[in-house]
Design a protein around this motif. Sequence first.
Motif, PDB file in Angstrom:
ATOM      1  N   GLY A  60      -9.312  -1.865   7.979  1.00  0.00           N
ATOM      2  CA  GLY A  60      -8.125  -1.157   7.498  1.00  0.00           C
ATOM      3  C   GLY A  60      -8.420   0.226   6.951  1.00  0.00           C
ATOM      4  O   GLY A  60      -7.612   0.810   6.253  1.00  0.00           O
TER       5      GLY A  60
ATOM      6  N   ILE B  11      -8.806   4.237   7.172  1.00  0.00           N
ATOM      7  CA  ILE B  11      -8.235   5.298   7.994  1.00  0.00           C
ATOM      8  C   ILE B  11      -8.960   6.597   7.660  1.00  0.00           C
ATOM      9  O   ILE B  11      -9.140   6.932   6.491  1.00  0.00           O
ATOM     10  CB  ILE B  11      -6.737   5.475   7.719  1.00  0.00           C
ATOM     11  CG1 ILE B  11      -6.003   4.176   7.969  1.00  0.00           C
ATOM     12  CG2 ILE B  11      -6.169   6.568   8.587  1.00  0.00           C
ATOM     13  CD1 ILE B  11      -4.516   4.315   8.017  1.00  0.00           C
TER      14      ILE B  11
ATOM     15  N   LEU C 221      -7.470   8.608   1.402  1.00  0.00           N
ATOM     16  CA  LEU C 221      -7.129   8.797  -0.008  1.00  0.00           C
ATOM     17  C   LEU C 221      -7.288  10.241  -0.430  1.00  0.00           C
ATOM     18  O   LEU C 221      -6.579  10.733  -1.300  1.00  0.00           O
ATOM     19  CB  LEU C 221      -8.066   7.949  -0.874  1.00  0.00           C
ATOM     20  CG  LEU C 221      -7.523   6.627  -1.383  1.00  0.00           C
ATOM     21  CD1 LEU C 221      -8.537   6.018  -2.327  1.00  0.00           C
ATOM     22  CD2 LEU C 221      -6.218   6.810  -2.124  1.00  0.00           C
ATOM     23  N   HIS C 222      -8.245  10.922   0.173  1.00  0.00           N
ATOM     24  CA  HIS C 222      -8.473  12.317  -0.194  1.00  0.00           C
ATOM     25  C   HIS C 222      -7.559  13.254   0.565  1.00  0.00           C
ATOM     26  O   HIS C 222      -7.158  14.278   0.054  1.00  0.00           O
ATOM     27  CB  HIS C 222      -9.937  12.694   0.079  1.00  0.00           C
ATOM     28  CG  HIS C 222     -10.868  12.002  -0.833  1.00  0.00           C
ATOM     29  ND1 HIS C 222     -11.417  12.601  -1.944  1.00  0.00           N
ATOM     30  CD2 HIS C 222     -11.326  10.740  -0.834  1.00  0.00           C
ATOM     31  CE1 HIS C 222     -12.177  11.740  -2.565  1.00  0.00           C
ATOM     32  NE2 HIS C 222     -12.134  10.604  -1.923  1.00  0.00           N
TER      33      HIS C 222
ATOM     34  N   PRO D 134      -3.238  12.714  -0.933  1.00  0.00           N
ATOM     35  CA  PRO D 134      -3.242  12.199  -2.297  1.00  0.00           C
ATOM     36  C   PRO D 134      -1.874  11.657  -2.708  1.00  0.00           C
ATOM     37  O   PRO D 134      -1.776  10.899  -3.659  1.00  0.00           O
ATOM     38  CB  PRO D 134      -3.614  13.408  -3.152  1.00  0.00           C
ATOM     39  CG  PRO D 134      -3.531  14.586  -2.274  1.00  0.00           C
ATOM     40  CD  PRO D 134      -3.410  14.163  -0.872  1.00  0.00           C
TER      41      PRO D 134
ATOM     42  N   LEU E 261       1.354   9.365  -2.645  1.00  0.00           N
ATOM     43  CA  LEU E 261       1.609   7.978  -2.248  1.00  0.00           C
ATOM     44  C   LEU E 261       2.551   7.895  -1.065  1.00  0.00           C
ATOM     45  O   LEU E 261       2.397   7.070  -0.169  1.00  0.00           O
ATOM     46  CB  LEU E 261       2.203   7.235  -3.446  1.00  0.00           C
ATOM     47  CG  LEU E 261       2.553   5.781  -3.184  1.00  0.00           C
ATOM     48  CD1 LEU E 261       1.292   4.989  -2.977  1.00  0.00           C
ATOM     49  CD2 LEU E 261       3.338   5.232  -4.350  1.00  0.00           C
TER      50      LEU E 261
ATOM     51  N   ARG F 173       0.906   8.072   2.272  1.00  0.00           N
ATOM     52  CA  ARG F 173       0.135   6.877   2.607  1.00  0.00           C
ATOM     53  C   ARG F 173       1.067   5.731   2.977  1.00  0.00           C
ATOM     54  O   ARG F 173       0.757   4.906   3.841  1.00  0.00           O
ATOM     55  CB  ARG F 173      -0.752   6.468   1.435  1.00  0.00           C
ATOM     56  CG  ARG F 173      -1.925   7.408   1.237  1.00  0.00           C
ATOM     57  CD  ARG F 173      -3.005   6.731   0.461  1.00  0.00           C
ATOM     58  NE  ARG F 173      -2.536   6.348  -0.855  1.00  0.00           N
ATOM     59  CZ  ARG F 173      -2.602   7.131  -1.919  1.00  0.00           C
ATOM     60  NH1 ARG F 173      -3.120   8.331  -1.823  1.00  0.00           N
ATOM     61  NH2 ARG F 173      -2.138   6.718  -3.079  1.00  0.00           N
ATOM     62  N   GLU F 174       2.198   5.690   2.341  1.00  0.00           N
ATOM     63  CA  GLU F 174       3.163   4.643   2.702  1.00  0.00           C
ATOM     64  C   GLU F 174       3.631   4.811   4.133  1.00  0.00           C
ATOM     65  O   GLU F 174       3.821   3.831   4.858  1.00  0.00           O
ATOM     66  CB  GLU F 174       4.380   4.716   1.773  1.00  0.00           C
ATOM     67  CG  GLU F 174       4.160   4.023   0.467  1.00  0.00           C
ATOM     68  CD  GLU F 174       5.359   4.091  -0.438  1.00  0.00           C
ATOM     69  OE1 GLU F 174       6.294   4.851  -0.140  1.00  0.00           O
ATOM     70  OE2 GLU F 174       5.345   3.392  -1.443  1.00  0.00           O
TER      71      GLU F 174
ATOM     72  N   LEU G  78       1.880   6.019   6.551  1.00  0.00           N
ATOM     73  CA  LEU G  78       0.810   5.541   7.423  1.00  0.00           C
ATOM     74  C   LEU G  78       0.733   4.032   7.428  1.00  0.00           C
ATOM     75  O   LEU G  78       0.317   3.427   8.408  1.00  0.00           O
ATOM     76  CB  LEU G  78      -0.542   6.084   6.953  1.00  0.00           C
ATOM     77  CG  LEU G  78      -0.751   7.587   6.971  1.00  0.00           C
ATOM     78  CD1 LEU G  78      -2.227   7.869   6.907  1.00  0.00           C
ATOM     79  CD2 LEU G  78      -0.174   8.206   8.211  1.00  0.00           C
ATOM     80  N   LEU G  79       1.108   3.428   6.306  1.00  0.00           N
ATOM     81  CA  LEU G  79       1.021   1.970   6.201  1.00  0.00           C
ATOM     82  C   LEU G  79       2.063   1.282   7.051  1.00  0.00           C
ATOM     83  O   LEU G  79       1.844   0.167   7.513  1.00  0.00           O
ATOM     84  CB  LEU G  79       1.217   1.596   4.720  1.00  0.00           C
ATOM     85  CG  LEU G  79       1.414   0.128   4.378  1.00  0.00           C
ATOM     86  CD1 LEU G  79       0.118  -0.589   4.492  1.00  0.00           C
ATOM     87  CD2 LEU G  79       1.941   0.007   2.978  1.00  0.00           C
TER      88      LEU G  79
ATOM     89  N   PHE H 172       1.386  -0.678  10.454  1.00  0.00           N
ATOM     90  CA  PHE H 172       0.544  -1.857  10.280  1.00  0.00           C
ATOM     91  C   PHE H 172       1.284  -2.953   9.534  1.00  0.00           C
ATOM     92  O   PHE H 172       1.197  -4.127   9.871  1.00  0.00           O
ATOM     93  CB  PHE H 172      -0.718  -1.482   9.492  1.00  0.00           C
ATOM     94  CG  PHE H 172      -1.582  -0.500  10.215  1.00  0.00           C
ATOM     95  CD1 PHE H 172      -1.632   0.815   9.833  1.00  0.00           C
ATOM     96  CD2 PHE H 172      -2.340  -0.903  11.302  1.00  0.00           C
ATOM     97  CE1 PHE H 172      -2.423   1.720  10.504  1.00  0.00           C
ATOM     98  CE2 PHE H 172      -3.127  -0.005  11.974  1.00  0.00           C
ATOM     99  CZ  PHE H 172      -3.173   1.315  11.574  1.00  0.00           C
ATOM    100  N   GLN H 173       2.034  -2.533   8.541  1.00  0.00           N
ATOM    101  CA  GLN H 173       2.729  -3.535   7.749  1.00  0.00           C
ATOM    102  C   GLN H 173       3.786  -4.234   8.588  1.00  0.00           C
ATOM    103  O   GLN H 173       4.024  -5.430   8.446  1.00  0.00           O
ATOM    104  CB  GLN H 173       3.384  -2.837   6.561  1.00  0.00           C
ATOM    105  CG  GLN H 173       3.887  -3.790   5.529  1.00  0.00           C
ATOM    106  CD  GLN H 173       4.606  -3.061   4.443  1.00  0.00           C
ATOM    107  OE1 GLN H 173       5.222  -2.033   4.666  1.00  0.00           O
ATOM    108  NE2 GLN H 173       4.523  -3.574   3.254  1.00  0.00           N
TER     109      GLN H 173
ATOM    110  N   ILE I   8      -2.417  -5.313   8.501  1.00  0.00           N
ATOM    111  CA  ILE I   8      -2.834  -4.246   7.589  1.00  0.00           C
ATOM    112  C   ILE I   8      -4.345  -4.089   7.541  1.00  0.00           C
ATOM    113  O   ILE I   8      -4.882  -3.006   7.663  1.00  0.00           O
ATOM    114  CB  ILE I   8      -2.287  -4.494   6.185  1.00  0.00           C
ATOM    115  CG1 ILE I   8      -0.767  -4.478   6.214  1.00  0.00           C
ATOM    116  CG2 ILE I   8      -2.772  -3.426   5.252  1.00  0.00           C
ATOM    117  CD1 ILE I   8      -0.139  -4.584   4.870  1.00  0.00           C
TER     118      ILE I   8
END
Lengths: 397, 378
Positions: B273, B275, B283-284, B287, B289, B292-293, B295-296, B299-300, B305
Amino acid sequence: MLRSVKGFICRPLKLDRGFALHTAAKDCFSSVVSQDVQIPAEKPRAIFYTSESDPARHSEQHEGHHYSIPLEEVKAVLPHGLPHRFQQQIKTFKEACIMVRKPALELFTYLKNSNFAHPVVRYVIYGERGTGKTMTLCHVVHFCARQGWLVLHIPDAHLWVKNCKELMQSSYNKERLDQPLQASFWLRNFRTTNESFLKEIKTQQKYVWSKRDSTEQGRPLGEVVEQGLTRVKNASDVVGVVLKEIKQQCCLGSFRVLVAVDGVNALWGRTTLKKEDKSPVSPEELTLVYNLRKMMMNNWNGGAVVTTLSQTGSLFKPSSAHLPHELLGKEGFDALDPFVPILVPNYTEREFESCYRYYLHCRWLQHDKARTEDGKEELRFLSGRNPWQLERLAAPL
Amino acid sequence: MAVVAAGRVLLLGGRWSAATASGGPSAQTLRLIYTTTAAWRKNIAASGPEKYTEAFIKKQIEEFDLGKRHLANMMGEDPETFTQEDIDRAIAYLFPSGLFDKRARPMMKHPTEIFPEQRKIQWGEDGRPFHFLFYTGKQSYYSLMHETYEKLLNVQKHQDQLAAQGISPQKEKKNLVGSRWVTKTELEGMLLEKLSDDDYSRFIRLLEKLMTLPCSDIEENYIKKFSKEIAVQLQKVSVEPLKYDEQGVAFSTGEGVRKTSRATAVVYGSGTGKITVNGIDVLHYFPVLQDREQLLFPFQFLDRIGKHDTTCTVSGGGRSSQAGAIRLATAKALRSFVTEKEVEFMRQAGLLTVDPRVRERKKPGQEGARRKFTWKKR
């Protein structure tokens, strides 16, 4: 977080008895407190929780587990060292639970096996933002306090190089600048942490503060500290005196000293302070920083120096910098060289699991989906197993 | 009235009394006391759509053909074999336009497509209508109904003849699935007159009755005029099969766009999982949220995931559009790992659609795309 108002139950555990006592539920919005919920909850708690409250006895088998520090001890040992969010968490959960992690265990082995006749070894804890460096430092401080060491804990050296409202010219040395507020604040906390030592350590020379005040030789250090707290003007010099005394006497071997500095890169960076003629102040010109730097050198023995690098409070450093060389700069690196670097990574799978179970157990994650496997996967993905991110994510859930 | 007409020309508005003329045949002389300019201004709305004369249309067709030949010469092609598609291409080349609405762009089409068909005058010079059903009001509709009924009777007669001969007619089941009847608007266009819902349903019922008769094959051509094939389903986008790299790990690529960002994603079959974006950990790189959501989400949605590793490259745009582009790219790449049903679910969830929203242009006279300048009363 102040979400504690929203249907949260506090249950401090009595560690020595090994089973859970529950106090009355605090809020009744969604309280599900019942007798039978407690007893089966003990089992899952056992997975990530250890009742070993003495850090000295923590070992690899406790890795990933949380251990709780009694609140009085927290106030006595770590009045000013914990991160702000963690302090709020303590207030919410009514317990201070720290996770036992590998870097801390590593440090314990080093400290236990260190030879105190040799010059002090300096340890530098570094890592990405939010991985738990300050928490590791606090764990080590707790360990040393339990062992009976004298702890010189500077919670954040960055506070001394920025946002200073009062800068005075030092009475001792004309070129240096004093910071009375920060110095007195630190002295107060120092007094709280090391009550017992202040009576034992005696001054070895006479110090004259002003025309009327002076401290004789042989007086307990407590008096010097009192002097600093009452006469705030001399507080910075008092700090210098305290550090000097401790350094001199610790070589004699009667007690051990732990110098724990968070954000040590502040000592060798730049400051945002300006003198009256608007010229920038360099760190050496500050009394506090100057004295602390002397402490960081390895020309004394009988203790240890554990420091943390921090980018979060640092000045004029890019946010991607987290390696010692980048944050300390050439000057700092040379000053601290040789040192033992300790990397603190993000949570491993096990540690993440443990933290998640802890939040679940404390009923911190109120969202229904958070309890499912999918919710856990989502949290794992979104936080990237970074402790800081995870904490921020879990807060509104 | 001649007097009135003459009088109007004399004065613009104002009162006047009719100049007594020598008197027409009628005893009364109309006196127009007062009139305004508004009265003789042409009421455009009431006169209905513009009427084109036949001569006008013919002229347009000639011009069009001439223009077509000129265009073919300009483009260096043979005027004889210059089709409508060639014309469209040539016009798009010579007059490039960035307007979104296709109907607003310059076009050159045959006049019959541009000028709507109109009914010619239905009566002759003597005022007598041509069609025998003119006075019903809906002459084309009723004549159509008559025609259709005639065909029906024809079929029945044919059926009776066959029955008399003793042959029972075999009827194959015609595949009705792929065809539909003309809609009311289409029928109105064919007949050039307005219909009511009732009329339309009557006609369709009649057609269906005709269709159900066994021997209706003889009138198939007639029925075909009123049935249309339903367009084939949206082009099936073929899902690419999985590729395997040197270690034998299955992977698949996908591309995504959003606003001005372009992203390519490579999704590996086995992983934890993680990326990586442009060589930097997610994460870098993101930054925030929210990114990132985004991108999630793919998969979700597929409950995968922690199962895939992803490597992406992205360029252009801002933080949010890059996240959207990567999301589309990963969704497209995940299609290869997943059953067709789930691909359909993804499509319905909007994971596979390119977001068409682009920044709207600023218009002159306004401060922004929509915002107008502050309105000052004076």
